[in-house]
Motif scaffolding. Sequence first.
Motif, PDB file in Angstrom:
ATOM      1  N   GLU A  23      -3.610  -0.906   6.584  1.00  0.00           N
ATOM      2  CA  GLU A  23      -2.453  -0.321   7.258  1.00  0.00           C
ATOM      3  C   GLU A  23      -2.586   1.192   7.439  1.00  0.00           C
ATOM      4  O   GLU A  23      -1.614   1.864   7.788  1.00  0.00           O
ATOM      5  CB  GLU A  23      -1.171  -0.638   6.481  1.00  0.00           C
ATOM      6  N   PHE A  24      -3.764   1.744   7.208  1.00  0.00           N
ATOM      7  CA  PHE A  24      -3.980   3.193   7.357  1.00  0.00           C
ATOM      8  C   PHE A  24      -3.510   3.687   8.719  1.00  0.00           C
ATOM      9  O   PHE A  24      -2.900   4.750   8.825  1.00  0.00           O
ATOM     10  CB  PHE A  24      -5.466   3.535   7.156  1.00  0.00           C
ATOM     11  N   ASN A  62       0.847  -1.191   0.000  1.00  0.00           N
ATOM     12  CA  ASN A  62       0.000   0.000   0.000  1.00  0.00           C
ATOM     13  C   ASN A  62       0.879   1.236   0.000  1.00  0.00           C
ATOM     14  O   ASN A  62       2.046   1.189   0.357  1.00  0.00           O
ATOM     15  CB  ASN A  62      -0.994  -0.010   1.178  1.00  0.00           C
ATOM     16  N   LEU A  63       0.275   2.332  -0.433  1.00  0.00           N
ATOM     17  CA  LEU A  63       0.983   3.592  -0.598  1.00  0.00           C
ATOM     18  C   LEU A  63       0.168   4.725  -0.002  1.00  0.00           C
ATOM     19  O   LEU A  63      -1.063   4.662  -0.006  1.00  0.00           O
ATOM     20  CB  LEU A  63       1.185   3.893  -2.093  1.00  0.00           C
ATOM     21  N   SER A  64       0.856   5.754   0.460  1.00  0.00           N
ATOM     22  CA  SER A  64       0.138   6.952   0.911  1.00  0.00           C
ATOM     23  C   SER A  64       1.003   8.184   0.713  1.00  0.00           C
ATOM     24  O   SER A  64       2.221   8.099   0.612  1.00  0.00           O
ATOM     25  CB  SER A  64      -0.280   6.828   2.383  1.00  0.00           C
ATOM     26  N   LEU A  65       0.319   9.315   0.668  1.00  0.00           N
ATOM     27  CA  LEU A  65       0.976  10.606   0.519  1.00  0.00           C
ATOM     28  C   LEU A  65       0.191  11.623   1.329  1.00  0.00           C
ATOM     29  O   LEU A  65      -1.035  11.681   1.235  1.00  0.00           O
ATOM     30  CB  LEU A  65       0.991  11.029  -0.956  1.00  0.00           C
ATOM     31  N   LYS A  66       0.912  12.403   2.129  1.00  0.00           N
ATOM     32  CA  LYS A  66       0.254  13.469   2.888  1.00  0.00           C
ATOM     33  C   LYS A  66       0.340  14.766   2.097  1.00  0.00           C
ATOM     34  O   LYS A  66       1.415  15.138   1.612  1.00  0.00           O
ATOM     35  CB  LYS A  66       0.903  13.655   4.261  1.00  0.00           C
ATOM     36  N   ILE A 108      -4.369   7.630   0.060  1.00  0.00           N
ATOM     37  CA  ILE A 108      -3.924   6.275   0.386  1.00  0.00           C
ATOM     38  C   ILE A 108      -4.654   5.272  -0.497  1.00  0.00           C
ATOM     39  O   ILE A 108      -5.797   5.516  -0.906  1.00  0.00           O
ATOM     40  CB  ILE A 108      -4.146   5.962   1.890  1.00  0.00           C
ATOM     41  N   THR A 109      -3.982   4.172  -0.772  1.00  0.00           N
ATOM     42  CA  THR A 109      -4.616   3.145  -1.586  1.00  0.00           C
ATOM     43  C   THR A 109      -5.793   2.521  -0.843  1.00  0.00           C
ATOM     44  O   THR A 109      -5.765   2.353   0.379  1.00  0.00           O
ATOM     45  CB  THR A 109      -3.610   2.054  -1.988  1.00  0.00           C
ATOM     46  N   LEU A 164       1.983  -1.852  15.988  1.00  0.00           N
ATOM     47  CA  LEU A 164       2.787  -1.682  14.781  1.00  0.00           C
ATOM     48  C   LEU A 164       2.886  -0.209  14.405  1.00  0.00           C
ATOM     49  O   LEU A 164       3.967   0.283  14.068  1.00  0.00           O
ATOM     50  CB  LEU A 164       2.192  -2.486  13.617  1.00  0.00           C
ATOM     51  N   ALA A 165       1.777   0.500  14.477  1.00  0.00           N
ATOM     52  CA  ALA A 165       1.767   1.928  14.136  1.00  0.00           C
ATOM     53  C   ALA A 165       2.756   2.701  15.004  1.00  0.00           C
ATOM     54  O   ALA A 165       3.523   3.535  14.498  1.00  0.00           O
ATOM     55  CB  ALA A 165       0.360   2.495  14.291  1.00  0.00           C
ATOM     56  N   LYS A 166       2.764   2.418  16.282  1.00  0.00           N
ATOM     57  CA  LYS A 166       3.674   3.107  17.196  1.00  0.00           C
ATOM     58  C   LYS A 166       5.127   2.760  16.886  1.00  0.00           C
ATOM     59  O   LYS A 166       5.980   3.648  16.785  1.00  0.00           O
ATOM     60  CB  LYS A 166       3.350   2.747  18.647  1.00  0.00           C
ATOM     61  N   ALA A 167       5.407   1.473  16.698  1.00  0.00           N
ATOM     62  CA  ALA A 167       6.782   1.039  16.439  1.00  0.00           C
ATOM     63  C   ALA A 167       7.305   1.605  15.123  1.00  0.00           C
ATOM     64  O   ALA A 167       8.435   2.115  15.059  1.00  0.00           O
ATOM     65  CB  ALA A 167       6.857  -0.492  16.429  1.00  0.00           C
TER      66      ALA A 167
END
Length: 184
Positions: free
Chosen positions: A70-71, A28-32, A39-40, A134-137
């Motif tokens: 994974e957002f 997956n991909l994202s851009l801010k 995000i995908t 996972l998000a935190k790590a």
Amino acid sequence: MRRKIIRDFLEVGRFLFDAGVVDYFSGNLSLKWKNKIFITRSGSPLPLLKPQDVLKVDLKKPLVGRPSSEFIVHKAVYEKTTHRAVAHAHPPSVVSLAFNIKGDYYEPIDNEGKLLLGKVPILRVERPSASSELAKAVSETLKKFPCAIVYSHGVFCASDSLKKAAGFITALEMSAKIYIKKFK
């Protein structure tokens, strides 16, 4: 601006597939951009992305649509770092290599890997997919490093552009292939 963002998503999705670091069903991909995250969509195949597979999530409004599972990780990276782009893939050599490294870091032996990536942290979390742990790590790690390997899962890389984040993934995969070949 939206057209350029969409074009980058489509190009990078195809690039990652052609490079062999994602399969049809993964990544997956994202851009801010400003207060939005592009995000995908959940379940979107990166090699065949279409414009409608890229969701725009306004951080000041309730979540609409089904962004990647994974957002939570992507959002945490943007909250804790200055990165503008995140790419997540499952590069087979990197995943395989992580199973064989005892420590908390992978250190490339090839010159390009050393220069571009330096040490790459290996995160060993109980829930290695779409979890707050996972998000935190990942977000904490990406404050200091361009990439984080998630043991048994894949890799998250971040940068100022999708193309550069994807480039880190392919560089890491190439470095892992060299490492595996040398010690085989």
